[in-house]
Design a protein around this motif. Structure first.
Motif, PDB file in Angstrom:
ATOM      1  N   ASP A  59      -9.801  -1.411  -2.188  1.00  0.00           N
ATOM      2  CA  ASP A  59     -10.291  -0.206  -2.833  1.00  0.00           C
ATOM      3  C   ASP A  59     -10.848   0.769  -1.791  1.00  0.00           C
ATOM      4  O   ASP A  59     -11.285   0.377  -0.705  1.00  0.00           O
ATOM      5  CB  ASP A  59     -11.393  -0.572  -3.835  1.00  0.00           C
ATOM      6  N   ARG A  60     -10.888   2.041  -2.159  1.00  0.00           N
ATOM      7  CA  ARG A  60     -11.380   3.087  -1.247  1.00  0.00           C
ATOM      8  C   ARG A  60     -12.865   2.955  -0.938  1.00  0.00           C
ATOM      9  O   ARG A  60     -13.339   3.450   0.082  1.00  0.00           O
ATOM     10  CB  ARG A  60     -11.101   4.458  -1.865  1.00  0.00           C
ATOM     11  N   GLN A  61     -13.621   2.285  -1.826  1.00  0.00           N
ATOM     12  CA  GLN A  61     -15.060   2.172  -1.575  1.00  0.00           C
ATOM     13  C   GLN A  61     -15.388   1.132  -0.508  1.00  0.00           C
ATOM     14  O   GLN A  61     -16.529   1.023  -0.083  1.00  0.00           O
ATOM     15  CB  GLN A  61     -15.798   1.827  -2.878  1.00  0.00           C
ATOM     16  N   PHE A  62     -14.366   0.411  -0.049  1.00  0.00           N
ATOM     17  CA  PHE A  62     -14.575  -0.582   1.004  1.00  0.00           C
ATOM     18  C   PHE A  62     -13.635  -0.279   2.175  1.00  0.00           C
ATOM     19  O   PHE A  62     -12.637  -0.973   2.383  1.00  0.00           O
ATOM     20  CB  PHE A  62     -14.313  -1.990   0.479  1.00  0.00           C
ATOM     21  N   PRO A  63     -13.940   0.760   2.954  1.00  0.00           N
ATOM     22  CA  PRO A  63     -13.063   1.098   4.086  1.00  0.00           C
ATOM     23  C   PRO A  63     -12.924  -0.065   5.064  1.00  0.00           C
ATOM     24  O   PRO A  63     -13.904  -0.731   5.402  1.00  0.00           O
ATOM     25  CB  PRO A  63     -13.781   2.279   4.743  1.00  0.00           C
ATOM     26  N   ILE A  64     -11.698  -0.320   5.482  1.00  0.00           N
ATOM     27  CA  ILE A  64     -11.433  -1.350   6.478  1.00  0.00           C
ATOM     28  C   ILE A  64     -11.967  -0.858   7.817  1.00  0.00           C
ATOM     29  O   ILE A  64     -11.618   0.226   8.275  1.00  0.00           O
ATOM     30  CB  ILE A  64      -9.925  -1.649   6.553  1.00  0.00           C
ATOM     31  N   LYS A  65     -12.830  -1.652   8.437  1.00  0.00           N
ATOM     32  CA  LYS A  65     -13.537  -1.210   9.637  1.00  0.00           C
ATOM     33  C   LYS A  65     -13.203  -2.020  10.880  1.00  0.00           C
ATOM     34  O   LYS A  65     -13.403  -1.549  11.989  1.00  0.00           O
ATOM     35  CB  LYS A  65     -15.053  -1.257   9.388  1.00  0.00           C
TER      36      LYS A  65
ATOM     37  N   SER B 150      -0.292  -6.724  -5.004  1.00  0.00           N
ATOM     38  CA  SER B 150      -0.538  -5.819  -6.130  1.00  0.00           C
ATOM     39  C   SER B 150      -1.880  -5.117  -5.935  1.00  0.00           C
ATOM     40  O   SER B 150      -2.792  -5.651  -5.315  1.00  0.00           O
ATOM     41  CB  SER B 150      -0.535  -6.579  -7.459  1.00  0.00           C
ATOM     42  N   PHE B 151      -1.928  -3.905  -6.455  1.00  0.00           N
ATOM     43  CA  PHE B 151      -3.163  -3.123  -6.390  1.00  0.00           C
ATOM     44  C   PHE B 151      -3.321  -2.357  -7.692  1.00  0.00           C
ATOM     45  O   PHE B 151      -2.349  -1.800  -8.225  1.00  0.00           O
ATOM     46  CB  PHE B 151      -3.133  -2.130  -5.225  1.00  0.00           C
ATOM     47  N   ALA B 152      -4.554  -2.323  -8.193  1.00  0.00           N
ATOM     48  CA  ALA B 152      -4.856  -1.573  -9.404  1.00  0.00           C
ATOM     49  C   ALA B 152      -6.030  -0.648  -9.140  1.00  0.00           C
ATOM     50  O   ALA B 152      -6.993  -1.032  -8.471  1.00  0.00           O
ATOM     51  CB  ALA B 152      -5.179  -2.521 -10.559  1.00  0.00           C
TER      52      ALA B 152
ATOM     53  N   ALA C 110       8.836  -3.184   8.638  1.00  0.00           N
ATOM     54  CA  ALA C 110       8.659  -3.125  10.090  1.00  0.00           C
ATOM     55  C   ALA C 110       9.933  -3.639  10.721  1.00  0.00           C
ATOM     56  O   ALA C 110      10.689  -4.410  10.112  1.00  0.00           O
ATOM     57  CB  ALA C 110       7.457  -3.953  10.519  1.00  0.00           C
ATOM     58  N   ASP C 111      10.171  -3.212  11.938  1.00  0.00           N
ATOM     59  CA  ASP C 111      11.406  -3.615  12.623  1.00  0.00           C
ATOM     60  C   ASP C 111      11.507  -5.138  12.710  1.00  0.00           C
ATOM     61  O   ASP C 111      10.573  -5.810  13.172  1.00  0.00           O
ATOM     62  CB  ASP C 111      11.441  -3.037  14.038  1.00  0.00           C
ATOM     63  N   GLY C 112      12.661  -5.664  12.253  1.00  0.00           N
ATOM     64  CA  GLY C 112      12.934  -7.089  12.394  1.00  0.00           C
ATOM     65  C   GLY C 112      12.143  -7.981  11.469  1.00  0.00           C
ATOM     66  O   GLY C 112      12.109  -9.197  11.670  1.00  0.00           O
ATOM     67  N   MET C 113      11.494  -7.406  10.456  1.00  0.00           N
ATOM     68  CA  MET C 113      10.708  -8.199   9.511  1.00  0.00           C
ATOM     69  C   MET C 113      11.139  -7.868   8.088  1.00  0.00           C
ATOM     70  O   MET C 113      11.569  -6.741   7.813  1.00  0.00           O
ATOM     71  CB  MET C 113       9.212  -7.917   9.669  1.00  0.00           C
ATOM     72  N   PRO C 114      11.020  -8.829   7.190  1.00  0.00           N
ATOM     73  CA  PRO C 114      11.391  -8.539   5.799  1.00  0.00           C
ATOM     74  C   PRO C 114      10.435  -7.529   5.175  1.00  0.00           C
ATOM     75  O   PRO C 114       9.232  -7.539   5.447  1.00  0.00           O
ATOM     76  CB  PRO C 114      11.280  -9.906   5.115  1.00  0.00           C
ATOM     77  N   ALA C 115      10.990  -6.644   4.376  1.00  0.00           N
ATOM     78  CA  ALA C 115      10.163  -5.676   3.662  1.00  0.00           C
ATOM     79  C   ALA C 115       9.334  -6.390   2.607  1.00  0.00           C
ATOM     80  O   ALA C 115       9.730  -7.433   2.075  1.00  0.00           O
ATOM     81  CB  ALA C 115      11.030  -4.607   3.027  1.00  0.00           C
ATOM     82  N   MET C 116       8.159  -5.828   2.324  1.00  0.00           N
ATOM     83  CA  MET C 116       7.267  -6.442   1.334  1.00  0.00           C
ATOM     84  C   MET C 116       6.863  -5.404   0.301  1.00  0.00           C
ATOM     85  O   MET C 116       6.280  -4.373   0.643  1.00  0.00           O
ATOM     86  CB  MET C 116       6.018  -7.017   2.009  1.00  0.00           C
ATOM     87  N   PRO C 117       7.186  -5.663  -0.977  1.00  0.00           N
ATOM     88  CA  PRO C 117       6.772  -4.731  -2.032  1.00  0.00           C
ATOM     89  C   PRO C 117       5.316  -4.983  -2.440  1.00  0.00           C
ATOM     90  O   PRO C 117       4.838  -6.117  -2.422  1.00  0.00           O
ATOM     91  CB  PRO C 117       7.731  -5.063  -3.183  1.00  0.00           C
ATOM     92  N   VAL C 118       4.633  -3.917  -2.763  1.00  0.00           N
ATOM     93  CA  VAL C 118       3.273  -4.019  -3.303  1.00  0.00           C
ATOM     94  C   VAL C 118       3.270  -3.263  -4.621  1.00  0.00           C
ATOM     95  O   VAL C 118       3.566  -2.053  -4.665  1.00  0.00           O
ATOM     96  CB  VAL C 118       2.232  -3.413  -2.338  1.00  0.00           C
ATOM     97  N   ARG C 119       2.948  -3.963  -5.687  1.00  0.00           N
ATOM     98  CA  ARG C 119       2.937  -3.361  -7.021  1.00  0.00           C
ATOM     99  C   ARG C 119       1.671  -2.504  -7.186  1.00  0.00           C
ATOM    100  O   ARG C 119       0.580  -2.950  -6.850  1.00  0.00           O
ATOM    101  CB  ARG C 119       3.005  -4.426  -8.106  1.00  0.00           C
TER     102      ARG C 119
END
Length: 991
Positions: A190-196, A213-215, A311-320
């Motif tokens: 969530d935006r209220q917890f910025p990755i630092k 997944s993200f809601a 990313a190059d050479g890696m499988p794509a990953m979907p995020v719902r």
């Protein structure tokens, strides 16, 4: 438990509930640090042992001191023994001097060294204070008998919880074993917890686990931000993210074009598409800040879609993605709630990027080969370069003239000299062609050819007099050249003064021989001119990047131009040649191989920009401090400059947190007939900016790389790889240096627009400038919209020193001068030892259509008045401008015509050139300012052209009015010598 805000709890391996709280600055952080553990001893022994699972992000905690206090008495406990100190936990024994009860364990104590405004936070080293007898009484292998009640930060802003509480090595290993799949994990956040953190996983992610997944929830019309945190198990290259449409069950949708990621796409400060490359080293974390621009007319409901990470050479990953849109309508896209990271949209803004005119400039007009602009004309030669530049300003600089003044004696041109023959290669041209024509900008191109070479010229002229050339030279075959030069043949009448290329402002030396030295000198050109005609030229190639300035040039200097510099072969000579003062920019011998391309780019800034608005100078009087408005009005000041570091503008270059207080102050000022401007620029940015960590996720785009350090907050939360900048002790406001030209400038323009619309600012005070003219034009447009005054004054400390790369402030900032209302040059300018030509060129602003004020030590009020300058209240305690303001008011300066000593037909002339005279003329009276640069006390005789003044000498009276701290009142006979003290002067009224 201590009073404070409880953030959350976690369960440790010892099954105790550990709380993260924040106190209310209840201890002295300057000596004890910002963090402590509150522990409780409930035994009877004289040894307390505690295991603190502090999960610290700082490196080498074993090298930092532990300070323990008795919670009741605040007495420092000296009998302390540290058993094991790691980033994960601290195992500590101490003497519980008061028996059962609470004790404080401070684990990041530091002290500030260096200047107050540039502190160097130094963490205290461990110390041995324990008594040997007590140390020997510590039982071997004793079990912990003290519990940790809470980990407390001194305030919420300093808290590590939750995103800076690290996972243990064991937890991380368990996570990797549990999710062995692809080479990376995704942690939506969530935006209220910025990755630092980038080199540690937060414990919060251990609990949550990776997810696809993200809601979230957003209002209609809101710009909704969220994060996709990526942990790279192995190196990831060229990370990208794409989005699909978000669709609701009822068929409504949010197009994929409304979704974006600031880390992988955007728009540069000059409105160009931007696709930064994102690489993630193995074992590190990267935050991808994404945004959904929810349409204002979106129907309420749940919208679902997918983001694809690749990313190059890696499988794509979907995020719902599941975004719930509420029935509530967002106010102003949510921009009024920046803590929600709604303003990240501003990073890609193109607001005010159009080429619309800005007052007082007039539309460009093209007539055959001549382009006309305000007060100037540019003739274009068939090769695309200037055939001539003319100005139409009078020497007084108060009006335009019908008579042109030529800047050049012949067209600007290049010489390509063949190595074999020593002769210049003849160029052929098919003429220049306009490619676009607007009221504010005309662009053209020309292609020139010679044996083995092609020169493609692309040029633009803008309404302010900025003439920019991209000169692409391509080798059609191998060509050996003895020399490549560009000639700017200045007319002697437009080359009286000079500044730049190792020269302080003043009369141009007879000869200049300059060489490139970008490691030490921020020099790539100069200004040459007279008061009413001149040109600044700068030499660059295609790799030019604006360097840092204001103490930081050496940390990000100019990039050496391969074309102009050519190793150590390039340079510039200036000197008389025939009828011209020739600026010869040479690059030396070289061989261009077939297909090789060189860019000999340059730009010319044509001065002056406009006439001088002397009435603005007399009526606009700055009070440069946050203060009681009634007191300010009583001084006679008309404009209040609100610096940073006060209650309504506490945070440097981030005036958005206390904006309601600022608005109340401005509203009151307006009711009293005062205007208010604020300090706001982009050279550095407060650590209190809501967007600090989203900006850090952009790598070095917004923040410059550096050695870190500085105030403790920066070291504890930003970590490393930054340059610590200005610090305000009162507010503990610690700024970080901006990298230069980047998307923060888009945010800055939007922020200015928001401040005009919502706070009512009347302009800005710029303390040096880290952006270029593109951003300045945009800022001026938003500040002056809807008839807002948009007053801009620029302060500069003298940049002519080692740390700034020996550049003249006026040369550095001349591209901004067309949009300024006043100069304040400034700190470290020596008003006593420099001559009148230095005042004229480097301080006054007059050759550019501006006027200025003085600062350092209050300036020299006698010399200042020769240029219409005073200082401002109340910045310099020993220099009060009010006595001069009173003279202005008593004499009636509004409507007067300023005629400087530099004007040949000035009706009042001094008999001593070291005691020049400037007059302020109106019907029936004239104010004469004389000031001395003579080596000793002297006297001067005034030669007065009574007819030109419109005065009858038989009736005229010369009076020196009594002016406090300036001069004693007296009356002079018309032919009497005027005594002038060394370094001082006189104000005389003749009427």
């Amino acid at each position: 438990m201590l009073a404070g805000l409880t953030f959350g709890v976690l369960t440790t391996a010892h099954a105790q509930e550990l709380k993260y709280t924040a106190g209310n600055n209840s201890w002295n952080a300057d000596s004890l640090g910002n963090h402590r553990a509150v522990v409780s001893f409930n035994g009877t022994s004289n040894v307390a042992r505690v295991m603190i699972p502090w999960r610290r992000r700082d490196e080498h905690p074993e090298a930092k001191r532990i300070i323990i206090q008795d919670a009741k008495t605040k007495q420092k406990i000296t009998n302390v023994k540290t058993l094991t100190i790691t980033r994960e936990q601290g195992d500590i024994c101490f003497e519980p001097v008061s028996g059962k009860g609470d004790y404080y364990i401070y684990y990041l104590p530091s002290k500030n060294e260096g200047r107050d405004n540039y502190p160097k936070g130094v963490y205290l080293a461990p110390e041995q204070t324990a008594n040997n007898n007590w140390l020997q009484s510590v039982p071997a292998g004793m079990k912990p008998n003290t519990i940790v009640k809470e980990l407390e930060a001194i305030d919420t802003f300093n808290s590590f919880y939750p995103m800076e509480v690290i996972a243990t090595a064991a937890e991380k290993q368990q996570l990797l074993l549990k999710y062995p799949g692809t080479g990376y994990m995704v942690f939506p956040e969530d935006r209220q917890f910025p990755i630092k953190m980038t080199e540690d996983l937060p414990q919060r992610w251990i609990k949550k686990g990776p997810s696809q997944s993200f809601a979230g929830e957003a209002d209609k019309g809101e710009y909704y931000s969220f994060q996709l945190g990526i942990y790279a198990k192995r190196e990831m290259k060229n990370v990208k993210i794409s989005f699909a449409d978000l669709k609701a069950a009822n068929g409504a949708g949010i197009p994929a074009a409304q979704l974006s990621c600031i880390n992988t796409s955007g728009t540069t400060y000059d409105a160009k598409p931007f696709a930064p490359v994102v690489n993630i080293p193995a074992g590190e974390v990267q935050a991808l800040w994404c945004g959904v621009d929810v349409p204002a007319n979106a129907a309420a409901g749940i919208y679902k879609g997918t983001a694809i990470i690749s990313a190059d050479g890696m499988p794509a990953m979907p995020v719902r993605i599941a975004l719930t849109v509420t029935n509530k309508q967002a106010v102003n896209s949510g921009f009024n709630e920046p803590w929600k990271q709604t303003r990240l949209k501003w990073l890609n803004s193109t607001l005010a990027q159009d080429n619309s005119l800005i007052s007082p400039y007039t539309p460009l007009e093209v007539n055959d080969s001549v382009i006309s602009l305000l007060g100037r004309k540019v003739g274009i030669n068939k090769d695309g370069f200037p055939a001539q530049i003319q100005t139409f300003f009078t020497p007084e600089m108060t009006e335009l003239s019908a008579q042109p003044k030529n800047i050049f004696t012949e067209p600007v041109h290049f010489h390509f000299t063949a190595a074999a023959t020593g002769k210049d290669l003849p160029w052929k041209s098919n003429g220049w062609k306009i490619t676009s024509k607007e009221a504010g900008k005309v662009s053209w191109t020309a292609v020139n050819t010679t044996t083995g070479l092609q020169m493609e010229v692309n040029a633009t002229l803008e309404f302010d007099g900025f003439l920019d050339y991209t000169v692409k030279v391509t080798a059609l075959e191998d060509v050996s050249l003895k020399e490549i030069t560009m000639h700017l043949p200045f007319d002697k009448g437009a080359a009286k003064y000079m500044m730049g290329l190792n020269q302080k402002g003043g009369v141009r030396p007879e000869k200049i021989d300059w060489k490139w030295d970008v490691k030490n000198k921020n020099q790539d050109g100069a200004w040459i001119g007279d008061v009413n005609a001149g040109v600044q030229f700068n030499l660059r190639d295609e790799n030019y990047v604006r360097p840092l300035n204001t103490n930081f040039y050496l940390q990000k200097p100019l990039l050496f131009p391969v074309s102009w510099g050519n190793g150590d072969k390039g340079g510039i000579t200036i000197g008389e040649k025939g009828k011209a003062i020739l600026v010869n920019s040479y690059s030396g011998e070289r061989t261009m191989h077939k297909g090789e391309v060189l860019y000999y780019n340059f730009h010319l800034i044509i001065t002056p920009f406009h006439t001088i608005n002397t009435d603005f100078q007399w009526s606009t009087r700055f009070y440069h401090r946050y203060h009681n408005l009634d007191s300010i009005k009583a001084t006679g000041a008309t404009v209040v400059n609100i610096h940073h570091g006060n209650n309504i503008n506490p945070w440097i270059n981030y005036p958005f947190i206390e904006w309601k207080k600022m608005k109340d102050y401005i509203d009151e000022a307006h009711s009293k007939g005062l205007k208010v401007k604020i300090y706001n620029t982009v050279r550095e940015l407060s650590n209190h900016a809501w967007e600090t960590f989203p900006l850090r996720s952009l790598g070095h785009e917004v923040y410059s790389p550096g050695k870190g350090g500085g105030f403790s907050w920066l070291q504890e939360h930003v970590g490393k790889d930054y340059i610590a900048a200005w610090f305000v002790p009162e507010f503990k406001d610690a700024a970080i240096i901006n990298s230069g030209m980047n998307r923060w400038h888009n945010y800055y323009v939007e922020g200015m627009n928001w401040l005009v619309q919502n706070v009512g600012i009347d302009g800005i005070y710029l303390d040096d400038v880290a952006f270029d003219r593109v951003t300045m034009k945009r800022v001026k447009r938003v500040l002056t919209q809807d008839n807002h005054p948009g007053i801009i004054d620029l302060h500069s400390a003298n940049q002519y020193n080692k740390s700034d790369g020996f550049i003249n402030s006026a040369v550095l900032y001349m591209e901004h001068f067309p949009y300024l209302n006043r100069l304040w040059f400034g700190e470290y300018f020596d008003y006593e030892k420099n001559g009148p030509d230095f005042f004229l060129t480097e301080v006054s602003g007059i050759p550019f259509g501006l006027m200025g004020e003085m600062l350092q030590d209050g300036g020299n009020q006698w010399r200042g008045m020769v240029y219409g300058m005073t200082n401002r209240m109340p910045w310099t305690e020993n220099a009060d401008p009010r006595p001069i303001w009173k003279v202005w008011d008593d004499f009636g300066m509004q409507g007067t015509k300023m005629i400087g000593y530099w004007v040949e037909n000035n009706p009042v002339k001094s008999s001593n050139p070291l005691v020049p005279a400037t007059i302020y003329k109106k019907n029936g009276a004239v104010l004469v300012s004389v000031a001395s640069w003579a080596a000793e006390d002297t006297s001067v005789q005034l030669t007065i052209d009574w007819k030109a003044l419109g005065l009858d000498p038989a009736k005229a009276v010369i009076t020196a009015p009594d002016i406090r701290n300036f001069q004693t009142g007296q009356v002079f006979a018309k032919d009497a010598p005027i005594p002038v003290a060394k370094n001082k002067g006189m104000l005389l009224i003749i009427k």
